[in-house]
Design an enzyme around this catalytic site. Structure first.
Site, PDB file in Angstrom:
ATOM      1  CG  HIS A   1      54.101  35.311  33.328  1.00 61.33           C
ATOM      2  ND1 HIS A   1      54.774  36.436  33.667  1.00 61.33           N
ATOM      3  CD2 HIS A   1      54.723  34.332  33.870  1.00 61.33           C
ATOM      4  CE1 HIS A   1      55.940  36.276  34.474  1.00 61.33           C
ATOM      5  NE2 HIS A   1      55.559  35.069  34.756  1.00 61.33           N
TER       6      HIS A   1
ATOM      7  CB  ALA B   1      58.763  32.864  41.994  1.00 67.94           C
TER       8      ALA B   1
ATOM      9  CG  MET C   1      51.141  30.523  37.365  1.00 65.26           C
ATOM     10  SD  MET C   1      50.430  32.172  38.111  1.00 65.26           S
ATOM     11  CE  MET C   1      49.779  31.449  39.750  1.00 65.26           C
TER      12      MET C   1
HETATM   13  N1  HPA Z   1      51.397  28.436  42.499  1.00 68.29           N
HETATM   14  C1  HPA Z   1      51.538  28.940  41.269  1.00 68.29           C
HETATM   15  N2  HPA Z   1      52.650  29.779  40.871  1.00 68.29           N
HETATM   16  C2  HPA Z   1      53.394  30.274  41.923  1.00 68.29           C
HETATM   17  C3  HPA Z   1      53.383  29.892  43.270  1.00 68.29           C
HETATM   18  C4  HPA Z   1      52.168  29.148  43.896  1.00 68.29           C
HETATM   19  O1  HPA Z   1      52.176  28.592  44.852  1.00 68.29           O
HETATM   20  N3  HPA Z   1      53.991  30.573  43.930  1.00 68.29           N
HETATM   21  C5  HPA Z   1      54.916  31.308  42.982  1.00 68.29           C
HETATM   22  N4  HPA Z   1      54.446  31.141  41.765  1.00 68.29           N
END
Ligand code: HPA
Length: 266
Positions: A77, A107, A205
């Site tokens: 990341h 996710a 992200m």
């Molecule tokens: N925000 C940003 N990134 C994420 C989130 C979120 O709520 N849930 C999983 N990755």
């Protein structure tokens, strides 16, 4: 690149993948179940180590239903401090290995109020709010154009295919726009309101750098978000990484069957 590719070919008995999959937070299990060859990122020349909890950090090669697949079990990341070109290098490696279709998974938090944790969302488009672009720098015209078109990053025919697979499996799907922030902090309630107003349905992200580079170098992209939480608001309470992993765990069975069905029909 040649060093990386030669090393991988040697370690995988010259395996030639046609489909690439990047497995997001909590979704890496597919690569535990299907694994003909696995190489930790740390061993691959010019790769960087994955450091995020819930991510294993290895490149996994497997033949699944007669399709040759390369999977990234865990991704790097931007918020870890790597450069955009470092985190998108694996996409270029996949292209060099012969991949034609890239499935990106992640996710993400729900911004759209109709989404619930453990929903799967097909990404129809994205908004890059990471503050930078992975294609900044000298252009390698053997890979793609200086100013790549971005009108169909997430290929419509792949979205249709994913929808058909989901309906066959009786999995309900959401569809929407993925908004990418750099992270690592989650969003404030005010930011979530802004994202909603500006057209984001889910927030995360990752994914946008890889999708941008994949589109640039001519790969067909399919994006799937696993909605792990209601993005922060005054009412939904505090958000933790554990909660994100937990929801991904709940969704992973349907996620896995959907991916397998898509692979089979590609
Ligand atoms: N925000 C940003 N990134 C994420 C989130 C979120 O709520 N849930 C999983 N990755």
């Amino acid at each position: 690149m040649q060093t990386t590719v030669d090393f991988i070919r040697e370690r995988t008995n010259n395996f030639k993948p046609e489909i690439g999959i990047i497995l997001g937070s909590g979704l890496g299990e597919l690569a535990d179940e299907y694994c003909d060859y696995a190489i930790p990122y740390t061993e691959i020349p010019n790769f960087i180590k994955s450091t995020v909890q819930g991510h294993k950090g290895r490149l996994v090669f497997a033949e699944i239903n007669n399709k040759k697949i390369v999977m990234m079990q865990g991704r790097n990341h931007f918020y870890e401090g790597h450069s955009m070109s470092e985190i998108t290098y694996p996409v270029k490696v996949m292209k060099a290995l012969g991949v034609k279709t890239l499935i990106l998974t992640n996710a993400a938090g729900a911004v759209n109020e109709n989404f619930k944790p453990a929903d799967l969302m097909i990404i129809t488009d994205h908004i890059n709010n990471m503050g930078t672009n992975p294609l900044i720098g000298p252009n390698d015209s053997t890979l793609g154009e200086r100013f790549p078109d971005m009108t169909e990053v997430y290929k419509k025919s792949l979205i249709e295919l994913a929808e058909n697979c989901a309906s066959k499996l009786k999995i309900s799907l959401q569809k929407g726009v993925y908004w990418a922030n750099s992270g690592p902090s989650y969003e404030t309630p005010a930011e979530i309101k802004m994202i909603r107003k500006l057209g984001g349905d889910a927030v995360g992200m990752s994914t946008v750098p890889e999708a941008t580079v994949a589109n640039y170098c001519g790969l067909d992209v399919l994006g799937i978000s696993c909605i792990t939480n209601a993005a922060s608001s005054e009412t939904s309470g505090k958000l933790s990484h554990e909660e994100v992993i937990e929801a991904a765990n709940i969704a992973k069975a349907k996620f896995k069957s959907l991916i397998l069905e898509i692979i089979t029909n590609l």
